[in-house]
Design a protein around this motif. Sequence first.
Motif, PDB file in Angstrom:
ATOM      1  N   GLY A  96       0.829  -1.212   0.000  1.00 47.26           N
ATOM      2  CA  GLY A  96       0.000   0.000   0.000  1.00 47.26           C
ATOM      3  C   GLY A  96       0.858   1.255   0.000  1.00 47.26           C
ATOM      4  O   GLY A  96       0.554   2.233  -0.693  1.00 47.26           O
ATOM      5  N   MET A  97       1.966   1.215   0.743  1.00 47.05           N
ATOM      6  CA  MET A  97       2.848   2.385   0.775  1.00 47.05           C
ATOM      7  C   MET A  97       3.519   2.614  -0.589  1.00 47.05           C
ATOM      8  O   MET A  97       3.574   3.749  -1.075  1.00 47.05           O
ATOM      9  N   ILE A  98       4.007   1.531  -1.200  1.00 50.39           N
ATOM     10  CA  ILE A  98       4.673   1.685  -2.505  1.00 50.39           C
ATOM     11  C   ILE A  98       3.678   2.213  -3.546  1.00 50.39           C
ATOM     12  O   ILE A  98       3.989   3.107  -4.340  1.00 50.39           O
ATOM     13  N   LEU A  99       2.452   1.677  -3.494  1.00 48.85           N
ATOM     14  CA  LEU A  99       1.379   2.148  -4.388  1.00 48.85           C
ATOM     15  C   LEU A  99       1.122   3.639  -4.153  1.00 48.85           C
ATOM     16  O   LEU A  99       1.002   4.425  -5.104  1.00 48.85           O
ATOM     17  N   HIS A 100       1.054   4.016  -2.903  1.00 46.07           N
ATOM     18  CA  HIS A 100       0.819   5.424  -2.546  1.00 46.07           C
ATOM     19  C   HIS A 100       1.945   6.310  -3.067  1.00 46.07           C
ATOM     20  O   HIS A 100       1.691   7.383  -3.637  1.00 46.07           O
ATOM     21  N   GLU A 101       3.183   5.855  -2.926  1.00 48.12           N
ATOM     22  CA  GLU A 101       4.331   6.638  -3.399  1.00 48.12           C
ATOM     23  C   GLU A 101       4.300   6.747  -4.931  1.00 48.12           C
ATOM     24  O   GLU A 101       4.617   7.800  -5.489  1.00 48.12           O
ATOM     25  N   MET A 102       3.903   5.664  -5.598  1.00 48.31           N
ATOM     26  CA  MET A 102       3.811   5.716  -7.068  1.00 48.31           C
ATOM     27  C   MET A 102       2.747   6.707  -7.507  1.00 48.31           C
ATOM     28  O   MET A 102       2.951   7.504  -8.422  1.00 48.31           O
ATOM     29  N   MET A 103       1.584   6.653  -6.826  1.00 44.73           N
ATOM     30  CA  MET A 103       0.477   7.532  -7.214  1.00 44.73           C
ATOM     31  C   MET A 103       0.784   9.000  -6.911  1.00 44.73           C
ATOM     32  O   MET A 103       0.227   9.892  -7.540  1.00 44.73           O
ATOM     33  N   SER A 104       1.660   9.226  -5.919  1.00 49.54           N
ATOM     34  CA  SER A 104       1.988  10.601  -5.525  1.00 49.54           C
ATOM     35  C   SER A 104       3.081  11.208  -6.405  1.00 49.54           C
ATOM     36  O   SER A 104       3.371  12.402  -6.304  1.00 49.54           O
ATOM     37  N   ASP A 105       3.704  10.386  -7.237  1.00 39.99           N
ATOM     38  CA  ASP A 105       4.820  10.870  -8.052  1.00 39.99           C
ATOM     39  C   ASP A 105       4.273  11.725  -9.199  1.00 39.99           C
ATOM     40  O   ASP A 105       3.374  11.302  -9.915  1.00 39.99           O
ATOM     41  N   HIS A 106       4.850  12.875  -9.380  1.00 39.71           N
ATOM     42  CA  HIS A 106       4.322  13.790 -10.405  1.00 39.71           C
ATOM     43  C   HIS A 106       4.503  13.236 -11.816  1.00 39.71           C
ATOM     44  O   HIS A 106       3.822  13.655 -12.741  1.00 39.71           O
ATOM     45  N   ARG A 107       5.426  12.254 -11.968  1.00 41.27           N
ATOM     46  CA  ARG A 107       5.625  11.675 -13.303  1.00 41.27           C
ATOM     47  C   ARG A 107       4.579  10.631 -13.650  1.00 41.27           C
ATOM     48  O   ARG A 107       4.460  10.223 -14.810  1.00 41.27           O
ATOM     49  N   ALA A 108       3.869  10.130 -12.612  1.00 39.70           N
ATOM     50  CA  ALA A 108       2.921   9.046 -12.854  1.00 39.70           C
ATOM     51  C   ALA A 108       1.743   9.556 -13.670  1.00 39.70           C
ATOM     52  O   ALA A 108       1.219  10.635 -13.414  1.00 39.70           O
ATOM     53  N   GLY A 109       1.348   8.780 -14.667  1.00 42.76           N
ATOM     54  CA  GLY A 109       0.092   9.063 -15.349  1.00 42.76           C
ATOM     55  C   GLY A 109      -1.023   8.457 -14.513  1.00 42.76           C
ATOM     56  O   GLY A 109      -1.021   8.561 -13.290  1.00 42.76           O
ATOM     57  N   THR A 110      -1.935   7.757 -15.191  1.00 41.64           N
ATOM     58  CA  THR A 110      -3.000   7.083 -14.458  1.00 41.64           C
ATOM     59  C   THR A 110      -2.473   5.765 -13.916  1.00 41.64           C
ATOM     60  O   THR A 110      -1.900   4.971 -14.667  1.00 41.64           O
ATOM     61  N   ILE A 111      -2.666   5.531 -12.633  1.00 43.83           N
ATOM     62  CA  ILE A 111      -2.304   4.245 -12.052  1.00 43.83           C
ATOM     63  C   ILE A 111      -3.583   3.540 -11.619  1.00 43.83           C
ATOM     64  O   ILE A 111      -4.390   4.098 -10.889  1.00 43.83           O
ATOM     65  N   VAL A 112      -3.743   2.333 -12.123  1.00 42.57           N
ATOM     66  CA  VAL A 112      -4.939   1.540 -11.829  1.00 42.57           C
ATOM     67  C   VAL A 112      -4.493   0.361 -10.978  1.00 42.57           C
ATOM     68  O   VAL A 112      -3.444  -0.240 -11.243  1.00 42.57           O
TER      69      VAL A 112
END
Lengths: 243, 243
Positions: free
Chosen positions: A159-175
């Motif tokens: 959950g933390m890694i997912l949260h960090e990925m979603m918070s990254d400004h480079r991330a597009g849509t994460i499903v």
Amino acid sequence: MQLQVDVIASIGEARAVDLNQHTVIVIDVLRATSTIITALANGAASVLPVETVGQARQQYAEGDVLGGERFCKKIAGFDLGNSPHEYTSSWCLNKRIVLTTSNGTRAIQKAVRAEHVLAGAFLNASACARLALSLRRNVALLCTGTQDAFAFEDALCAGMILHEMMSDHRAGTIVTNDLGMLALSAYKQHKGHIHDAVRQCSSGKRLLKLGFSDDVEYCSLTNQVHLVPTLHEHLLIPHRESS
Amino acid sequence: MQLQVDVIASIGEARAVDLNQHTVIVIDVLRATSTIITALANGAASVLPVETVGQARQQYAEGDVLGGERFCKKIAGFDLGNSPHEYTSSWCLNKRIVLTTSNGTRAIQKAVRAEHVLAGAFLNASACARLALSLRRNVALLCTGTQDAFAFEDALCAGMILHEMMSDHRAGTIVTNDLGMLALSAYKQHKGHIHDAVRQCSSGKRLLKLGFSDDVEYCSLTNQVHLVPTLHEHLLIPHRESS
């Protein structure tokens, strides 16, 4: 760019999932991946994860460090157990560590056909998230668990890694999948109090009972390490971010 | 008194667990258990859950209502589908409902050897928790999921029932498993915003796409109904609390 980032509940579940073309992040917070990260941070050249005690003895060559556990305890005749505190720089510097643990090293073997295999834990969650994003593949967050049973602390870390990925400004849509939604929600609930939560789960309680409270506390620390163990030719080597 | 209240991820996982001597709460928020609760609240005498369409047709007797779905849609020739909105008092009053759904009714069959079998959903979470406490058995919260895959909304509901049990002043020590810890954390994170969360999970999205947004909204309501469907001789009948 849309990335699918799914959480897989246990090694058993991973068998049913096609991990080819994926970046797999293997998570075994208590304690295999926390130990691997620590060993590499303390200067080990590489970690060779193997499934059995016999394979560990067979692979061992002079100059290696032989580490691992069964039933949470050091294996007879081995140099070190599976406590990250043992993997000091005086043991690790420039060494290859041959490591076998009950679940974590087995999970890495299950993921071996994936495009990229990383080792994640709370200690390097943010670095893991950044590396996974930069690899531009769909991601499977493989929670190792214990004997094919689901483990809370691994899902919380996913959950933390997912949260960090979603918070990254480079991330597009994460499903993510349904277990990912649950893990993310739980992480948000426990953010800032990871240690309190990890103490209460079954692996945390077992380790506390066996006297490993320092390990439970240390493995609950977040983002202490900025390297990610990555698998190349059966060896985990440190991937360090260029600044 | 110490009660063990475990969350089970899916019907597949339930096979491996010994449910004898337990109170099993079967949860299929979208939509089987929400529909069963609604039918009984609207005056149905009982619901007969069956696994297959053939069994439903075979069990049907004059005066019964025949209900169910495959692929979320009403079965040809049946009176009703699996939308709780269809189970009005004009259809249900004093009737036996013969019901078959893809997952929920199958989960009830899996639990049939348990000491007590209850049907739970957000609609009756609090009543379920009170009844389970009064039965003084260890509890398995059986998340039905979809085709043996884990479903977020069922785990979130399990987290709510666990939370309600732990909040009850009559409860002694309640111990849960790792999935229970995760579900409880996720529930605390989404408390008061259940509908927003359920809209985003895979079953929620599928139902929205098929035009069942009213169902998703209704099934996300908490504690609207103060009865618990309980299994007696293969029939679910309403257990109402004495005030």
